[in-house]
Design a protein around this motif. Structure first.
Motif, mmCIF file in Angstrom:
data_model
loop_
_atom_site.group_PDB
_atom_site.id
_atom_site.type_symbol
_atom_site.label_atom_id
_atom_site.label_comp_id
_atom_site.label_asym_id
_atom_site.label_seq_id
_atom_site.Cartn_x
_atom_site.Cartn_y
_atom_site.Cartn_z
ATOM 1 N N ALA A 246 4.494 -8.240 -50.436
ATOM 2 C CA ALA A 246 4.875 -9.516 -50.917
ATOM 3 C C ALA A 246 3.685 -10.284 -51.188
ATOM 4 C CB ALA A 246 5.371 -10.075 -50.345
ATOM 5 N N PRO A 247 2.784 -11.053 -50.723
ATOM 6 C CA PRO A 247 1.868 -12.089 -50.763
ATOM 7 C C PRO A 247 0.913 -12.138 -51.794
ATOM 8 C CG PRO A 247 1.966 -11.480 -48.770
ATOM 9 C CD PRO A 247 2.555 -10.189 -49.008
ATOM 10 N N SER A 248 0.674 -10.783 -52.189
ATOM 11 C CA SER A 248 -0.580 -10.356 -53.510
ATOM 12 C C SER A 248 0.446 -10.914 -54.513
ATOM 13 C CB SER A 248 -0.369 -8.985 -53.049
ATOM 14 O OG SER A 248 0.098 -7.911 -53.202
ATOM 15 N N TYR A 249 1.924 -10.753 -54.663
ATOM 16 C CA TYR A 249 2.114 -10.752 -55.679
ATOM 17 C C TYR A 249 3.185 -12.304 -55.778
ATOM 18 C CZ TYR A 249 2.759 -6.297 -56.694
ATOM 19 O OH TYR A 249 2.424 -4.982 -57.000
ATOM 20 N N GLY A 250 2.403 -13.560 -54.538
ATOM 21 C CA GLY A 250 3.218 -14.877 -55.131
ATOM 22 C C GLY A 250 4.144 -15.349 -54.473
ATOM 23 N N LYS A 251 4.824 -14.020 -53.336
ATOM 24 C CA LYS A 251 6.370 -13.993 -53.428
ATOM 25 C C LYS A 251 6.613 -13.577 -51.712
ATOM 26 C CE LYS A 251 8.387 -12.202 -57.392
ATOM 27 N NZ LYS A 251 8.792 -11.395 -58.601
ATOM 28 N N SER A 252 7.855 -14.178 -51.154
ATOM 29 C CA SER A 252 7.981 -13.578 -50.305
ATOM 30 C C SER A 252 8.563 -12.301 -50.449
ATOM 31 C CB SER A 252 9.519 -15.060 -49.305
ATOM 32 O OG SER A 252 10.745 -14.964 -50.228
ATOM 33 N N VAL A 253 9.029 -12.115 -49.548
ATOM 34 C CA VAL A 253 9.416 -10.649 -49.426
ATOM 35 C C VAL A 253 10.634 -10.470 -49.474
ATOM 36 C CG1 VAL A 253 10.308 -10.163 -46.582
ATOM 37 C CG2 VAL A 253 9.383 -8.024 -47.739
ATOM 38 N N LEU A 254 11.950 -11.401 -50.263
ATOM 39 C CA LEU A 254 12.815 -11.574 -49.780
ATOM 40 C C LEU A 254 12.784 -11.342 -50.896
ATOM 41 C CD1 LEU A 254 12.602 -13.345 -46.869
ATOM 42 C CD2 LEU A 254 15.078 -13.453 -47.790
ATOM 43 N N GLU A 255 12.256 -11.837 -51.735
ATOM 44 C CA GLU A 255 12.024 -11.948 -53.834
ATOM 45 C C GLU A 255 11.478 -10.460 -54.294
ATOM 46 O OE1 GLU A 255 11.023 -15.766 -54.916
ATOM 47 O OE2 GLU A 255 9.649 -15.739 -52.940
ATOM 48 N N TYR A 256 10.385 -10.090 -53.120
ATOM 49 C CA TYR A 256 9.553 -9.276 -53.803
ATOM 50 C C TYR A 256 10.661 -7.636 -53.261
ATOM 51 C CZ TYR A 256 5.892 -5.513 -53.478
ATOM 52 O OH TYR A 256 5.410 -4.558 -53.863
ATOM 53 N N GLU A 257 11.155 -7.594 -52.078
ATOM 54 C CA GLU A 257 12.455 -6.414 -52.307
ATOM 55 C C GLU A 257 13.474 -6.896 -51.053
ATOM 56 O OE1 GLU A 257 13.926 -3.767 -52.027
ATOM 57 O OE2 GLU A 257 12.394 -3.147 -53.289
ATOM 58 N N GLU A 258 14.054 -7.043 -51.555
ATOM 59 C CA GLU A 258 15.307 -8.009 -50.595
ATOM 60 C C GLU A 258 16.453 -7.028 -49.746
ATOM 61 O OE1 GLU A 258 18.849 -10.872 -50.642
ATOM 62 O OE2 GLU A 258 18.442 -9.932 -53.057
ATOM 63 N N ARG A 259 16.204 -5.509 -50.160
ATOM 64 C CA ARG A 259 16.365 -4.469 -49.647
ATOM 65 C C ARG A 259 15.590 -4.035 -48.168
ATOM 66 N NH1 ARG A 259 19.047 -0.898 -53.507
ATOM 67 N NH2 ARG A 259 16.282 -1.492 -54.734
ATOM 68 N N SER A 260 14.535 -4.700 -47.816
ATOM 69 C CA SER A 260 14.100 -3.801 -47.176
ATOM 70 C C SER A 260 13.978 -4.144 -45.426
ATOM 71 C CB SER A 260 11.824 -4.334 -48.204
ATOM 72 O OG SER A 260 12.039 -5.563 -47.445
ATOM 73 N N LYS A 261 13.347 -4.101 -44.822
ATOM 74 C CA LYS A 261 13.736 -3.657 -43.214
ATOM 75 C C LYS A 261 13.149 -5.685 -43.332
ATOM 76 C CE LYS A 261 13.550 0.570 -42.154
ATOM 77 N NZ LYS A 261 12.835 1.788 -41.116
#
Length: 276
Positions: A246-261
Motif C-alpha cells: 500500500a505505501p508505494s501507492y501513497g495509500k493506506s491498506v484500507l484504501e488499497y485493499e479494504e478486504r485484506s487481513k
C-alpha cells in the motif's frame, strides 16, 4: 485524545500503524489529525502527501522565532501577556494542515526536520521539550484524535511528542529480539512522566507482523504479555502482503485493499481504541 506512536527501534510497524490507524478512525466517523515528527517522512508519503513546504519543521521555526521576538520585546509581565496573545493571532495554523484523500488531516514532515534537534538544544531545558505541546494545545479541541508519528530515536523530537501527548502506543514486532531496547524505551517514558508530563499513560502495546504459521510469533506474544500485562491490545496486526504494498501507492491498506487481513486488523484496532 493525543497519542504518540513510539518505539526507538525501526522496522516495528510504527509508520504503518499511524497511517492505517488514522484512516480506520476516520472511517469510524472520527476527525483525525496526524503530525509527522519523523524526518524520514514516511507517514507523510504513506498518506499521499509530498515532502513539501509548510511542514512541521516550518511550524516549529515559526513558533520559535515568535518566542524569541516576544522575549526580546517584553518589558514586564503585562507586556509579556499582550505579546503572547499577539503571537497566537499571527500564526496561521491552517496553512500547515493538509487534507488527504482518505480524510485524514496531516501536518507533514520533510528531511530538514532532522536538523531541528540541534536548534532545540539551544533553548532552556523546559522550553525545548514543550514546542509541540504548544502547537497541539492550539489544535486539539478541533479533533477527536491527534496521532503523532515519532522518529526511531529517543531524542528531542520524540520527547516533544511525549510531552505533548495524553498517551502512547508502543508497536512491537513478533520476531526475534522483540523486547530488545524496551527497557530503555520504558526508562524514557518514566523519565518524561516523572519530570515533564505526569499525565502520560501507556494506551497500549500493539503486536505487529504476527505470523500465525510460526511458533516464534506465539512465543513472542506470551513474552510481551508477560512484560506488559493488561496493556497489550487484543488486536494483533498480521504480516500481510497488502500492508507492505500500500505505501508505494501513497495509500493506506484500507484504501488499497479494504478486504485484506491487514485492513481488517486496523479497523478492529480503531474500534478497540475508541472503546467499541
Amino acid at each position: 485524545m493525543i497519542v504518540s506512536i513510539f518505539n526507538q527501534k525501526g522496522g516495528v510497524g510504527k509508520t504503518t500503524s499511524v497511517v492505517n490507524l488514522s484512516v480506520a478512525l476516520v472511517k469510524e466517523g472520527k476527525k483525525v489529525l496526524v503530525i509527522d515528527m519523523d524526518p524520514q517522512a514516511n507517514t507523510t508519503t504513506g498518506l499521499g502527501i509530498g515532502k513539501e513546504a509548510d511542514s512541521i519543521y516550518d511550524l516549529f521555526y515559526e513558533i520559535l522565532e515568535d518566542k524569541e521576538e516576544n522575549k526580546e520585546n517584553e518589558e514586564d509581565e503585562k507586556d509579556k501577556e499582550e505579546n503572547v496573545k499577539e503571537i497566537e493571532k499571527k500564526i496561521d495554523f491552517s496553512k500547515y494542515i493538509k487534507e488527504t484523500e482518505s480524510g485524514v488531516l496531516l501536518i507533514n514532515s520533510e528531511p530538514s526536520l532532522s536538523g531541528l534537534e540541534v536548534e532545540l538544544v539551544n533553548l532552556d531545558p523546559v522550553s525545548r521539550t514543550e514546542v509541540l505541546k504548544e502547537i497541539v494545545g492550539k489544535l486539539e479541541d478541533e479533533y477527536d484524535f491527534v496521532l503523532i508519528d515519532c522518529p526511531p530515536s529517543l531524542g528531542l523530537l520524540s520527547i516533544n511528542a511525549l510531552v505533548a501527548s495524553d498517551s502512547i502506543i508502543i508497536p512491537i514486532q513478533t520476531e526475534y529480539y522483540a523486547l530488545e531496547g524496551v527497557s530503555e524505551l520504558m526508562n524514557t517514558y518514566k523519565l518524561v512522566k516523572d519530570s515533564l508530563n505526569k499525565d502520560l499513560e501507556i494506551e497500549g502495546v500493539l503486536l505487529t507482523m504476527f505470523d500465525k504459521r510460526t511458533n516464534l510469533s506465539y512465543e513472542v506474544v506470551e513474552e510481551v504479555k508477560s512484560y506488559f500485562k493488561n496493556k497489550v491490545f487484543k488486536t494483533m496486526i498480521p504480516r500481510n502482503v497488502r500492508l507492505a504494498e500500500a505505501p508505494s501507492y501513497g495509500k493506506s491498506v484500507l484504501e488499497y485493499e479494504e478486504r485484506s487481513k491487514g485492513a481488517t486488523a486496523y479497523k478492529m484496532l480503531a474500534q478497540e481504541l475508541i472503546g467499541e
